[in-house]
Design a protein around this motif. Structure first.
Motif, mmCIF file in Angstrom:
data_model
loop_
_atom_site.group_PDB
_atom_site.id
_atom_site.type_symbol
_atom_site.label_atom_id
_atom_site.label_comp_id
_atom_site.label_asym_id
_atom_site.label_seq_id
_atom_site.Cartn_x
_atom_site.Cartn_y
_atom_site.Cartn_z
ATOM 1 N N VAL A 106 14.666 -36.564 36.649
ATOM 2 C CA VAL A 106 13.509 -36.350 35.799
ATOM 3 C C VAL A 106 12.865 -35.185 35.162
ATOM 4 C CG1 VAL A 106 11.339 -37.516 35.136
ATOM 5 C CG2 VAL A 106 12.861 -38.913 36.480
ATOM 6 N N GLU A 107 12.875 -34.924 33.879
ATOM 7 C CA GLU A 107 12.375 -33.903 33.307
ATOM 8 C C GLU A 107 11.175 -34.071 32.557
ATOM 9 O OE1 GLU A 107 15.050 -30.777 31.960
ATOM 10 O OE2 GLU A 107 16.732 -32.147 32.897
ATOM 11 N N VAL A 108 10.005 -33.410 32.895
ATOM 12 C CA VAL A 108 8.849 -33.598 31.964
ATOM 13 C C VAL A 108 8.111 -32.369 31.521
ATOM 14 C CG1 VAL A 108 8.236 -35.601 33.280
ATOM 15 C CG2 VAL A 108 7.192 -33.478 33.943
ATOM 16 N N ASN A 109 7.568 -32.393 30.118
ATOM 17 C CA ASN A 109 6.976 -31.168 29.629
ATOM 18 C C ASN A 109 5.516 -31.707 29.121
ATOM 19 O OD1 ASN A 109 6.083 -29.451 28.042
ATOM 20 N ND2 ASN A 109 7.975 -28.769 27.211
ATOM 21 N N PRO A 110 4.689 -31.453 29.976
ATOM 22 C CA PRO A 110 3.291 -31.974 29.445
ATOM 23 C C PRO A 110 2.855 -31.443 28.259
ATOM 24 C CG PRO A 110 3.206 -31.133 31.995
ATOM 25 C CD PRO A 110 4.651 -30.950 31.135
ATOM 26 N N LEU A 111 3.116 -30.336 27.964
ATOM 27 C CA LEU A 111 2.809 -29.768 26.654
ATOM 28 C C LEU A 111 3.105 -30.450 25.438
ATOM 29 C CD1 LEU A 111 1.336 -26.889 25.839
ATOM 30 C CD2 LEU A 111 3.449 -26.004 25.654
#
Length: 154
Positions: A48-53
Motif C-alpha cells: 500500500v502506498e499513500v500520499n496524504p498531500l
C-alpha cells in the motif's frame, strides 16, 4: 451516532493494482498512515502506498478490489463510492489490450504529428505505412499483412 466513513473514489484499476482517492481526508497524514497500516493487514494486499498531500491510495493486490473495499468498510477505514463511478471493475479488467493495435495507433499519431510539422516524406509516410501494416489495413493477395512472413513467397 457513528461518524460517516470517508468516501474513496476509484481513480484507476487494472488487475493487481488499484488507485483510490479520498479527497475529504486530503492533507491528513495521520489518517493515511493508519489507512496504509490497516489495508496492509488484509489478506491479498501486497503493498500500500499513500500520499496524504493528494489524498491518493495505491493498492497492489492479489484479490479483487471489491473484497478489499468491503473489508475496509467493515473495519470503518473508508467506503468505496459506487454511484456514477462509470464502468465496473470487472468490465474495466476485461478490456482487451491488443498491443499490435496500440502500436498501430502510436505510429498513426506520430505520422499525423510529422505531417503537421511538414515532414511528409519520408517521415510521415513511413510512419503511416507502419500504422497501416500493423492495423491490418494493408493486406496482400495471400491474406497476410506485408512483411509478416506469411504466405508462400510468390
Amino acid at each position: 451516532m457513528p461518524e460517516a466513513l470517508p468516501q474513496a473514489e476509484l481513480v484507476h484499476a487494472c488487475p493487481g493494482r488499484s488507485r483510490l482517492r479520498i479527497t475529504s481526508r486530503r492533507g491528513d497524514p495521520v489518517f493515511f498512515a493508519s489507512l496504509a497500516t490497516g489495508l496492509s493487514t488484509f489478506q491479498g494486499v501486497r503493498k500500500v502506498e499513500v500520499n496524504p498531500l493528494t489524498g491518493s491510495v495505491l493498492i497492489h493486490h492479489d484479490v479483487p478490489l471489491e473484497g478489499i473495499a468491503k473489508a475496509a468498510e467493515e473495519v470503518r477505514l473508508f467506503a468505496l463510492a459506487t454511484a456514477g463511478a462509470g464502468p465496473s471493475l470487472t468490465a474495466m479488467q476485461a478490456l482487451p489490450l491488443d498491443m499490435r493495435m496500440m502500436a498501430a495507433l502510436g505510429f498513426g499519431a506520430l505520422a499525423l504529428l510529422q505531417a503537421g510539422r511538414g515532414q511528409v516524406l519520408p517521415q510521415a509516410a513511413t510512419l503511416a505505412w507502419y500504422a497501416a501494416t500493423l492495423s491490418g489495413i494493408l493486406i496482400n493477395s495471400a491474406g497476410d499483412a506485408p512483411g509478416d512472413g506469411g504466405g508462400d513467397g510468390e
